[in-house]
Motif scaffolding. Structure first.
Motif, PDB file in Angstrom:
ATOM      1  N   LEU A  14       0.813  -1.213   0.000  1.00 33.79           N
ATOM      2  CA  LEU A  14       0.000   0.000   0.000  1.00 33.79           C
ATOM      3  C   LEU A  14       0.847   1.263   0.000  1.00 33.79           C
ATOM      4  O   LEU A  14       0.432   2.304  -0.509  1.00 33.79           O
ATOM      5  CB  LEU A  14      -0.952  -0.006   1.199  1.00 33.79           C
ATOM      6  CG  LEU A  14      -2.056  -1.080   1.172  1.00 33.79           C
ATOM      7  CD1 LEU A  14      -2.855  -1.016   2.458  1.00 33.79           C
ATOM      8  CD2 LEU A  14      -2.958  -0.885  -0.036  1.00 33.79           C
ATOM      9  N   ASN A  15       2.052   1.226   0.565  1.00 38.38           N
ATOM     10  CA  ASN A  15       2.904   2.407   0.664  1.00 38.38           C
ATOM     11  C   ASN A  15       3.838   2.567  -0.524  1.00 38.38           C
ATOM     12  O   ASN A  15       4.522   3.570  -0.633  1.00 38.38           O
ATOM     13  CB  ASN A  15       3.740   2.353   1.948  1.00 38.38           C
ATOM     14  CG  ASN A  15       2.881   2.630   3.163  1.00 38.38           C
ATOM     15  OD1 ASN A  15       1.891   3.329   3.058  1.00 38.38           O
ATOM     16  ND2 ASN A  15       3.275   2.072   4.292  1.00 38.38           N
ATOM     17  N   SER A  16       3.927   1.621  -1.424  1.00 39.17           N
ATOM     18  CA  SER A  16       4.824   1.772  -2.572  1.00 39.17           C
ATOM     19  C   SER A  16       4.234   2.808  -3.525  1.00 39.17           C
ATOM     20  O   SER A  16       3.039   2.802  -3.791  1.00 39.17           O
ATOM     21  CB  SER A  16       5.036   0.432  -3.271  1.00 39.17           C
ATOM     22  OG  SER A  16       3.813  -0.029  -3.797  1.00 39.17           O
ATOM     23  N   PRO A  17       5.062   3.730  -4.038  1.00 46.98           N
ATOM     24  CA  PRO A  17       4.543   4.829  -4.833  1.00 46.98           C
ATOM     25  C   PRO A  17       4.013   4.411  -6.197  1.00 46.98           C
ATOM     26  O   PRO A  17       3.109   5.028  -6.731  1.00 46.98           O
ATOM     27  CB  PRO A  17       5.733   5.761  -4.985  1.00 46.98           C
ATOM     28  CG  PRO A  17       6.924   4.909  -4.758  1.00 46.98           C
ATOM     29  CD  PRO A  17       6.483   3.816  -3.830  1.00 46.98           C
ATOM     30  N   ALA A  18       4.575   3.381  -6.815  1.00 46.49           N
ATOM     31  CA  ALA A  18       4.110   2.976  -8.138  1.00 46.49           C
ATOM     32  C   ALA A  18       4.437   1.506  -8.334  1.00 46.49           C
ATOM     33  O   ALA A  18       5.430   0.998  -7.819  1.00 46.49           O
ATOM     34  CB  ALA A  18       4.778   3.805  -9.214  1.00 46.49           C
ATOM     35  N   PHE A  19       3.602   0.885  -9.075  1.00 47.74           N
ATOM     36  CA  PHE A  19       3.842  -0.520  -9.405  1.00 47.74           C
ATOM     37  C   PHE A  19       4.511  -0.596 -10.766  1.00 47.74           C
ATOM     38  O   PHE A  19       4.456   0.354 -11.559  1.00 47.74           O
ATOM     39  CB  PHE A  19       2.524  -1.294  -9.411  1.00 47.74           C
ATOM     40  CG  PHE A  19       1.886  -1.356  -8.054  1.00 47.74           C
ATOM     41  CD1 PHE A  19       2.410  -2.185  -7.083  1.00 47.74           C
ATOM     42  CD2 PHE A  19       0.787  -0.574  -7.748  1.00 47.74           C
ATOM     43  CE1 PHE A  19       1.823  -2.245  -5.828  1.00 47.74           C
ATOM     44  CE2 PHE A  19       0.210  -0.630  -6.492  1.00 47.74           C
ATOM     45  CZ  PHE A  19       0.727  -1.465  -5.527  1.00 47.74           C
ATOM     46  N   ALA A  20       5.136  -1.694 -11.057  1.00 45.44           N
ATOM     47  CA  ALA A  20       5.821  -1.866 -12.334  1.00 45.44           C
ATOM     48  C   ALA A  20       4.836  -1.706 -13.476  1.00 45.44           C
ATOM     49  O   ALA A  20       3.730  -2.223 -13.441  1.00 45.44           O
ATOM     50  CB  ALA A  20       6.475  -3.242 -12.389  1.00 45.44           C
ATOM     51  N   GLY A  21       5.253  -0.924 -14.496  1.00 44.26           N
ATOM     52  CA  GLY A  21       4.406  -0.719 -15.653  1.00 44.26           C
ATOM     53  C   GLY A  21       3.487   0.481 -15.540  1.00 44.26           C
ATOM     54  O   GLY A  21       2.776   0.801 -16.495  1.00 44.26           O
ATOM     55  N   GLU A  22       3.442   1.157 -14.399  1.00 42.78           N
ATOM     56  CA  GLU A  22       2.584   2.326 -14.247  1.00 42.78           C
ATOM     57  C   GLU A  22       3.293   3.580 -14.756  1.00 42.78           C
ATOM     58  O   GLU A  22       4.513   3.677 -14.734  1.00 42.78           O
ATOM     59  CB  GLU A  22       2.209   2.531 -12.776  1.00 42.78           C
ATOM     60  CG  GLU A  22       1.222   1.520 -12.265  1.00 42.78           C
ATOM     61  CD  GLU A  22       0.758   1.874 -10.862  1.00 42.78           C
ATOM     62  OE1 GLU A  22       1.416   2.707 -10.207  1.00 42.78           O
ATOM     63  OE2 GLU A  22      -0.255   1.331 -10.438  1.00 42.78           O
ATOM     64  N   THR A  23       2.531   4.541 -15.174  1.00 43.13           N
ATOM     65  CA  THR A  23       3.109   5.825 -15.596  1.00 43.13           C
ATOM     66  C   THR A  23       3.222   6.745 -14.385  1.00 43.13           C
ATOM     67  O   THR A  23       2.484   6.604 -13.414  1.00 43.13           O
ATOM     68  CB  THR A  23       2.221   6.502 -16.660  1.00 43.13           C
ATOM     69  OG1 THR A  23       0.942   6.720 -16.097  1.00 43.13           O
ATOM     70  CG2 THR A  23       2.123   5.645 -17.902  1.00 43.13           C
ATOM     71  N   PHE A  24       4.163   7.662 -14.497  1.00 43.17           N
ATOM     72  CA  PHE A  24       4.323   8.633 -13.411  1.00 43.17           C
ATOM     73  C   PHE A  24       4.621   9.993 -14.024  1.00 43.17           C
ATOM     74  O   PHE A  24       5.128  10.101 -15.138  1.00 43.17           O
ATOM     75  CB  PHE A  24       5.441   8.222 -12.440  1.00 43.17           C
ATOM     76  CG  PHE A  24       6.812   8.345 -13.029  1.00 43.17           C
ATOM     77  CD1 PHE A  24       7.564   9.496 -12.851  1.00 43.17           C
ATOM     78  CD2 PHE A  24       7.362   7.301 -13.772  1.00 43.17           C
ATOM     79  CE1 PHE A  24       8.820   9.610 -13.386  1.00 43.17           C
ATOM     80  CE2 PHE A  24       8.617   7.414 -14.311  1.00 43.17           C
ATOM     81  CZ  PHE A  24       9.357   8.565 -14.120  1.00 43.17           C
ATOM     82  N   VAL A  25       4.292  11.038 -13.284  1.00 43.23           N
ATOM     83  CA  VAL A  25       4.599  12.421 -13.666  1.00 43.23           C
ATOM     84  C   VAL A  25       5.173  13.108 -12.446  1.00 43.23           C
ATOM     85  O   VAL A  25       4.607  13.022 -11.360  1.00 43.23           O
ATOM     86  CB  VAL A  25       3.334  13.160 -14.152  1.00 43.23           C
ATOM     87  CG1 VAL A  25       3.650  14.617 -14.420  1.00 43.23           C
ATOM     88  CG2 VAL A  25       2.754  12.483 -15.371  1.00 43.23           C
ATOM     89  N   PHE A  26       6.299  13.782 -12.650  1.00 45.73           N
ATOM     90  CA  PHE A  26       6.944  14.525 -11.564  1.00 45.73           C
ATOM     91  C   PHE A  26       6.993  15.984 -11.987  1.00 45.73           C
ATOM     92  O   PHE A  26       7.473  16.318 -13.067  1.00 45.73           O
ATOM     93  CB  PHE A  26       8.357  13.978 -11.331  1.00 45.73           C
ATOM     94  CG  PHE A  26       9.129  14.750 -10.293  1.00 45.73           C
ATOM     95  CD1 PHE A  26       8.844  14.593  -8.954  1.00 45.73           C
ATOM     96  CD2 PHE A  26      10.124  15.630 -10.658  1.00 45.73           C
ATOM     97  CE1 PHE A  26       9.548  15.291  -7.988  1.00 45.73           C
ATOM     98  CE2 PHE A  26      10.830  16.341  -9.702  1.00 45.73           C
ATOM     99  CZ  PHE A  26      10.541  16.169  -8.375  1.00 45.73           C
ATOM    100  N   ASN A  27       6.500  16.878 -11.150  1.00 42.63           N
ATOM    101  CA  ASN A  27       6.491  18.305 -11.446  1.00 42.63           C
ATOM    102  C   ASN A  27       6.790  19.041 -10.147  1.00 42.63           C
ATOM    103  O   ASN A  27       6.055  18.901  -9.173  1.00 42.63           O
ATOM    104  CB  ASN A  27       5.129  18.720 -12.013  1.00 42.63           C
ATOM    105  CG  ASN A  27       5.151  20.140 -12.521  1.00 42.63           C
ATOM    106  OD1 ASN A  27       6.209  20.695 -12.763  1.00 42.63           O
ATOM    107  ND2 ASN A  27       3.980  20.724 -12.680  1.00 42.63           N
ATOM    108  N   GLN A  28       7.865  19.823 -10.146  1.00 44.59           N
ATOM    109  CA  GLN A  28       8.252  20.507  -8.913  1.00 44.59           C
ATOM    110  C   GLN A  28       8.676  21.933  -9.256  1.00 44.59           C
ATOM    111  O   GLN A  28       9.472  22.151 -10.160  1.00 44.59           O
ATOM    112  CB  GLN A  28       9.423  19.788  -8.244  1.00 44.59           C
ATOM    113  CG  GLN A  28       9.897  20.463  -6.982  1.00 44.59           C
ATOM    114  CD  GLN A  28      11.058  19.717  -6.348  1.00 44.59           C
ATOM    115  OE1 GLN A  28      11.576  18.765  -6.905  1.00 44.59           O
ATOM    116  NE2 GLN A  28      11.470  20.157  -5.191  1.00 44.59           N
ATOM    117  N   TRP A  29       8.126  22.896  -8.527  1.00 40.96           N
ATOM    118  CA  TRP A  29       8.505  24.304  -8.649  1.00 40.96           C
ATOM    119  C   TRP A  29       9.364  24.685  -7.458  1.00 40.96           C
ATOM    120  O   TRP A  29       9.099  24.272  -6.339  1.00 40.96           O
ATOM    121  CB  TRP A  29       7.266  25.194  -8.664  1.00 40.96           C
ATOM    122  CG  TRP A  29       6.557  25.214  -9.975  1.00 40.96           C
ATOM    123  CD1 TRP A  29       5.569  24.383 -10.382  1.00 40.96           C
ATOM    124  CD2 TRP A  29       6.797  26.114 -11.032  1.00 40.96           C
ATOM    125  NE1 TRP A  29       5.175  24.707 -11.645  1.00 40.96           N
ATOM    126  CE2 TRP A  29       5.912  25.782 -12.070  1.00 40.96           C
ATOM    127  CE3 TRP A  29       7.687  27.168 -11.226  1.00 40.96           C
ATOM    128  CZ2 TRP A  29       5.892  26.460 -13.276  1.00 40.96           C
ATOM    129  CZ3 TRP A  29       7.654  27.856 -12.414  1.00 40.96           C
ATOM    130  CH2 TRP A  29       6.762  27.499 -13.427  1.00 40.96           C
TER     131      TRP A  29
END
Length: 117
Positions: A14-29
């Protein structure tokens, strides 16, 4: 004991940020502001001097004739001058006071990335 191990495994999923094969987006200001203030005391004294020696002279000879037909009647004018001198100057300049400097800088940056894990 089996319940504790089972809860630990479920919590890990439940605490893992992403599973294998999932897309992710990182945006930081990032916004940053810097302010620097400097106060400098200045006290400068400048000494300078100028020393000049000079001399010059002029001579002038002028022959003036009295009429056109008489070659023996003439007047000679002779003038001259001579100047000699010196000049000396001694100067002291002093600058004092406080120089106040304020620098402001503003930095705004953005970091973005996307992908598939």
């Amino acid at each position: 004991m089996k319940k504790i191990i089972g809860l630990a495994i479920i919590a890990t999923f439940l605490n893992s940020p992403a599973f294998a094969g999932e897309t992710f987006v990182f945006n930081q200001w990032t916004l940053r502001r810097n302010r620097t203030e400097d106060y400098d005391n200045v006290d400068i004294t400048i000494y300078s001097n100028n020393n000049e020696n000079y001399n010059f002279s002029t001579n002038k000879i002028e022959i003036e004739r009295q009429g056109e037909e008489s070659l023996n009647s003439f007047t000679v004018h002779h003038t001259g001058s001579y100047v000699k001198g010196s000049f000396y100057e001694d100067t002291r300049t002093r600058i004092w006071g406080t120089v106040n400097t304020v620098r402001n800088s503003f930095i705004r940056s953005q970091e973005s990335s996307a992908g598939i894990r």
